[in-house]
Scaffold this motif. Structure first.
Motif, PDB file in Angstrom:
ATOM      1  N   ASP A 159       0.880  -1.165   0.000  1.00  0.00           N
ATOM      2  CA  ASP A 159       0.000   0.000   0.000  1.00  0.00           C
ATOM      3  C   ASP A 159       0.918   1.215   0.000  1.00  0.00           C
ATOM      4  O   ASP A 159       1.589   1.508   0.989  1.00  0.00           O
ATOM      5  N   LEU A 160       0.989   1.914  -1.128  1.00  0.00           N
ATOM      6  CA  LEU A 160       1.919   3.034  -1.227  1.00  0.00           C
ATOM      7  C   LEU A 160       1.341   4.140  -2.102  1.00  0.00           C
ATOM      8  O   LEU A 160       0.403   3.921  -2.866  1.00  0.00           O
ATOM      9  N   ILE A 161       1.913   5.315  -1.971  1.00  0.00           N
ATOM     10  CA  ILE A 161       1.429   6.495  -2.701  1.00  0.00           C
ATOM     11  C   ILE A 161       2.565   7.060  -3.548  1.00  0.00           C
ATOM     12  O   ILE A 161       3.679   7.245  -3.064  1.00  0.00           O
ATOM     13  N   ILE A 162       2.265   7.289  -4.818  1.00  0.00           N
ATOM     14  CA  ILE A 162       3.195   7.944  -5.737  1.00  0.00           C
ATOM     15  C   ILE A 162       2.515   9.201  -6.260  1.00  0.00           C
ATOM     16  O   ILE A 162       1.350   9.165  -6.647  1.00  0.00           O
ATOM     17  N   GLY A 163       3.232  10.288  -6.252  1.00  0.00           N
ATOM     18  CA  GLY A 163       2.684  11.541  -6.772  1.00  0.00           C
ATOM     19  C   GLY A 163       2.906  11.670  -8.264  1.00  0.00           C
ATOM     20  O   GLY A 163       3.839  11.084  -8.817  1.00  0.00           O
ATOM     21  N   SER A 164       2.043  12.428  -8.903  1.00  0.00           N
ATOM     22  CA  SER A 164       2.210  12.676 -10.334  1.00  0.00           C
ATOM     23  C   SER A 164       1.544  13.994 -10.697  1.00  0.00           C
ATOM     24  O   SER A 164       0.453  14.296 -10.202  1.00  0.00           O
ATOM     25  N   PRO A 165       2.173  14.794 -11.553  1.00  0.00           N
ATOM     26  CA  PRO A 165       1.548  16.045 -11.986  1.00  0.00           C
ATOM     27  C   PRO A 165       0.535  15.786 -13.097  1.00  0.00           C
ATOM     28  O   PRO A 165       0.653  14.799 -13.836  1.00  0.00           O
ATOM     29  N   ILE A 166      -0.443  16.644 -13.195  1.00  0.00           N
ATOM     30  CA  ILE A 166      -1.421  16.561 -14.279  1.00  0.00           C
ATOM     31  C   ILE A 166      -1.601  17.954 -14.850  1.00  0.00           C
ATOM     32  O   ILE A 166      -1.619  18.958 -14.115  1.00  0.00           O
ATOM     33  N   ALA A 167      -1.715  18.051 -16.176  1.00  0.00           N
ATOM     34  CA  ALA A 167      -1.739  19.359 -16.848  1.00  0.00           C
ATOM     35  C   ALA A 167      -2.907  20.223 -16.385  1.00  0.00           C
ATOM     36  O   ALA A 167      -2.782  21.451 -16.279  1.00  0.00           O
ATOM     37  N   ASN A 168      -4.050  19.600 -16.098  1.00  0.00           N
ATOM     38  CA  ASN A 168      -5.216  20.320 -15.577  1.00  0.00           C
ATOM     39  C   ASN A 168      -5.731  21.375 -16.562  1.00  0.00           C
ATOM     40  O   ASN A 168      -6.356  22.358 -16.169  1.00  0.00           O
ATOM     41  N   PHE A 180       0.465  28.811 -14.429  1.00  0.00           N
ATOM     42  CA  PHE A 180       0.622  27.612 -13.612  1.00  0.00           C
ATOM     43  C   PHE A 180      -0.745  26.944 -13.439  1.00  0.00           C
ATOM     44  O   PHE A 180      -1.521  27.272 -12.544  1.00  0.00           O
ATOM     45  N   PHE A 181      -1.032  25.999 -14.330  1.00  0.00           N
ATOM     46  CA  PHE A 181      -2.292  25.255 -14.261  1.00  0.00           C
ATOM     47  C   PHE A 181      -2.094  23.867 -13.660  1.00  0.00           C
ATOM     48  O   PHE A 181      -3.026  23.274 -13.144  1.00  0.00           O
ATOM     49  N   VAL A 182      -0.872  23.355 -13.759  1.00  0.00           N
ATOM     50  CA  VAL A 182      -0.614  21.973 -13.376  1.00  0.00           C
ATOM     51  C   VAL A 182      -1.003  21.740 -11.911  1.00  0.00           C
ATOM     52  O   VAL A 182      -0.859  22.614 -11.061  1.00  0.00           O
ATOM     53  N   ASN A 183      -1.525  20.564 -11.644  1.00  0.00           N
ATOM     54  CA  ASN A 183      -1.857  20.166 -10.288  1.00  0.00           C
ATOM     55  C   ASN A 183      -1.132  18.859  -9.973  1.00  0.00           C
ATOM     56  O   ASN A 183      -0.635  18.182 -10.877  1.00  0.00           O
ATOM     57  N   THR A 184      -1.050  18.523  -8.713  1.00  0.00           N
ATOM     58  CA  THR A 184      -0.382  17.297  -8.288  1.00  0.00           C
ATOM     59  C   THR A 184      -1.409  16.328  -7.749  1.00  0.00           C
ATOM     60  O   THR A 184      -2.254  16.687  -6.923  1.00  0.00           O
TER      61      THR A 184
END
Length: 510
Positions: A159-168, A180-184
Motif C-alpha cells: 500500500d503506497l502512494i506515488i505523486g504525479s503532476p497533471i496538466a489540468n 501555472f495550471f498543473v496540479n499534483t
C-alpha cells in the motif's frame, strides 16, 4: 515574489555562429505546458523579425488572472466538498513510504539533489506501448505499475502512494495560456494479494482514472483537508513522483538555425525520488532526480536497472504474478552467484584434529581461543589437548569409545573436545543445565566410558563411569607429554553423538 522578476532571459554568444539562451522562470507563473507555448511564440516572433514584419500573435480569449478568479469562485461550497470527500476517503490513514536509504534521514528536509539520465531502448519502449494498447491502459499507467512494483520490493509495502503532476487544462480556452495550471495528484496504489501484471494494470487504470476525475482540487487543499501531520523530514503524502511528458516538446524552428536543448545537471531535489520520462524518437528517455542527503549515486543506478528489469519482465509475460518477476539484473545475478561461490578444496581424508595439528604448525603463536580475559594460542591449546589425550588413552579411550563432556562454555570445553578427538574417541556433549534424569538417560544410552566435567557440577551419574574433574587433575595432566599421541582413528570412525530434544518422546542420539 514581491521583488521579481518571475522570468529572466540571458543570451550568451559562445561563438560567431553559436548562442545559448537561458530562461529562468518561477513555477508560480509557468508549467511544462507553458514551455511549449513560449517556444512556439518565440519561433513565430523570431521568424517575423528576421523578415522585418510585426509578429501577429493571436490574443488568448482569457488571461491567467481570469482563470484563477473563476477557479476560486467555482471551488467553493458543495462543489469543493464533493471533490474533497473523494480524497479524504482515498487517502485516509495514508501510509508513509519507508524506502531504505544510504544515509539516515535528516530531521529537516533539504533540497540537496542530483540527477541521472534514464534511457529505455527503442525495443522496450515500443513493447511498453504495444502492451499498453493491448490491455487498454496508457503507457503512464504501465510505468506507474512498474515503479510501484520496484518500490514495493524495496520496502515490503503493498500500500503506497506515488505523486504525479497533471496538466489540468481540460478547457479549450486555457490551452494557449502561459501560467501555472498543473496540479499534483497523490495516487494511492494497491499491490496486495498476488496480482498478475494484467490485474495490476487494471488496478492502475481504475486508480488513475478516478483521480483524474477529481483533479480540480489543488493539492495543498487536499493536504489541508486531510489534516496530515507535518513532518519536517519529508514531503506530505508522498515522497516519490512519476512524470511522463507524453506530448514531447517540439524544438522551435528559427529560420536556418539548428536548435538543440542544453541539459543542466540538477543540484536540487524536491522529493526523495522524481522519475521524469518522455517519449522520444529513440525511446523513453529522461532523468531520475534524487535527494543526495539520502542516496548515493550507485544506489540510484541500481534502481534504474531494476526499473528496466521489471518493465522488460512485464512486457515479456503479462500473465505472470508480480512475485514471480525477477528484480535483479543479469549482472547482479552473476555477482550474487560469485559472492555465494564459497566452495573450497577440503581434505576429506583427514580428521578434524589432524587439520587442527596442521594449523598449529602454521601459526603456533596465533590466538585460538578467547574467553572473557583468558586467551590460548594454538600451541597452548594443542599442548593442553595432547596431555588430556594421553590421559584418556591410558583409560582405554580409542576409536568408537564415547566420552561425555559436561562443562559450561569455557576454554576447558574446547580442550576437552580436542583431547577426546586426538585420543581417537568420540565426544558426547551433555548440557549441565539439563534435568538430572535426562543427563543420566543420555549417559546410559550412549554407553559412556569416561566423563569430563568440573567438581562444582554435582550430578548423579551411572555407576562404573570414570569421572574426571578437569579442575582437579590439572597437576596430573601437567606431567604428561605435550606432544600428540600416535593417531589411529580414521575418517569413518565415530566423531561425536548429539541428542535430540526428546519433544516427541525419549531423546535420540545421532
Amino acid at each position: 515574489l514581491a521583488q521579481g522578476p518571475l522570468l529572466r532571459a540571458h543570451l550568451w554568444r559562445l561563438h560567431e555562429s553559436e548562442h545559448m539562451l537561458l530562461l529562468t522562470v518561477h513555477h508560480v507563473a509557468f508549467d511544462g505546458w507553458s514551455t511549449g507555448i513560449l517556444l512556439r511564440e518565440l519561433a513565430h516572433t523570431y521568424a517575423a523579425f528576421t523578415v522585418g514584419v510585426t509578429p501577429t500573435l493571436v490574443p488568448a480569449p482569457i488571461d491567467y488572472a481570469d482563470f484563477t478568479l473563476w477557479q476560486r469562485d467555482w471551488l467553493t461550497g458543495p462543489e469543493l466538498e464533493q471533490r474533497l470527500a473523494y480524497w479524504r476517503t482515498t487517502l485516509a490513514d495514508a501510509p508513509v513510504l519507508d524506502l531504505p536509504t544510504d544515509h539516515p534521514r535528516p530531521a529537516m528536509q533539504s533540497a540537496h539533489g542530483a540527477s541521472l539520465l534514464v534511457a529505455f531502448d527503442l525495443a522496450l519502449s515500443r513493447a511498453i506501448d504495444d502492451l499498453a494498447r493491448q490491455l487498454a491502459v496508457t503507457p503512464f499507467m504501465l510505468l506507474l505499475g512498474a515503479l510501484a512494483t520496484v518500490l514495493a520490493r524495496y520496502t515490503g509495502q503493498d500500500d503506497l502512494i506515488i505523486g504525479s503532476p497533471i496538466a489540468n487544462r481540460n478547457r479549450s480556452d486555457i490551452e494557449g495560456i502561459i501560467g501555472f495550471f498543473v496540479n499534483t495528484l497523490a495516487l494511492r496504489l494497491d499491490l496486495s494479494g498476488t496480482p498478475t501484471v494484467t490485474e495490476l494494470l487494471a488496478r492502475m487504470r481504475r486508480i488513475t482514472l478516478e483521480a483524474y476525475g477529481h483533479q480540480d482540487v489543488p493539492f495543498e487543499q487536499v493536504v489541508n483537508a486531510l489534516n496530515v501531520p507535518r513532518d519536517t523530514s519529508r514531503t506530505p503524502l508522498f515522497q516519490v513522483m512519476l512524470v511522463l511528458q507524453n506530448a514531447p516538446l517540439e524544438l522551435p524552428r528559427l529560420g536556418d538555425l539548428t536548435v538543440e536543448p542544453v541539459y543542466l545537471d540538477s543540484t536540487v531535489a524536491k522529493f526523495d525520488l522524481t522519475v521524469s520520462l518522455e517519449q522520444t524518437t529513440d525511446g523513453l528517455q529522461g532523468t531520475i532526480e534524487y535527494c543526495t542527503d539520502l542516496f548515493e549515486r550507485a544506489t540510484i543506478e541500481r534502481l534504474i536497472g531494476h526499473l528496466y528489469q521489471v518493465l522488460a519482465e512485464m512486457v515479456a509475460d503479462p500473465t505472470q504474478q508480480l512475485s514471480e518477476i525477477e528484480l535483479l539484473t543479469a549482472t547482479e545475478r552473476a555477482q550474487l552467484a560469485a559472492w555465494n561461490d564459497t566452495a573450497r578444496p577440503f581434505r576429506d581424508d583427514m580428521c578434524i584434529h589432524e587439520l587442527f595439528a596442521e594449523q598449529v604448525a602454521r601459526t603456533p603463536e596465533a590466538i585460538a581461543v578467547v574467553f572473557e580475559d583468558q586467551t590460548l594460542t594454538y600451541a597452548e591449546l594443542a599442548a593442553r589437548a595432547n596431555r588430556l589425550a594421553w590421559h584418556l588413552r591410558g583409560l582405554g579411550v580409542g576409536p568408537e569409545v564415547r566420552v561425555g563432556i559436561c562443562l559450561e562454555r569455557s576454554p576447558e570445553m574446547i580442550v576437552a573436545i580436542l583431547g577426546v578427538l586426538i585420543a581417537g574417541g568420540a565426544y558426547v556433549p551433555l548440557d549441565p543445565g539439563y534435568p538430572q534424569a535426562r543427563l543420566r538417560f543420555m549417559a546410559e544410552d550412549a554407553g559412556l566410558r569416561v566423563l569430563l566435567t568440573h567438581s562444582v557440577l554435582d550430578r548423579e551419574w551411572p555407576k562404573g563411569l570414570a569421572r574426571l574433574d578437569l579442575d582437579v587433575i590439572g597437576e596430573a595432566l601437567a606431567a604428561l607429554s605435550s606432544e600428540s599421541p600416535p593417531g589411529y582413528s580414521k575418517a569413518d570412525n565415530l566423531a561425536y553423538v548429539i541428542y535430540t530434544s526428546g519433544s516427541t518422546g525419549l531423546p535420540k542420539g545421532v
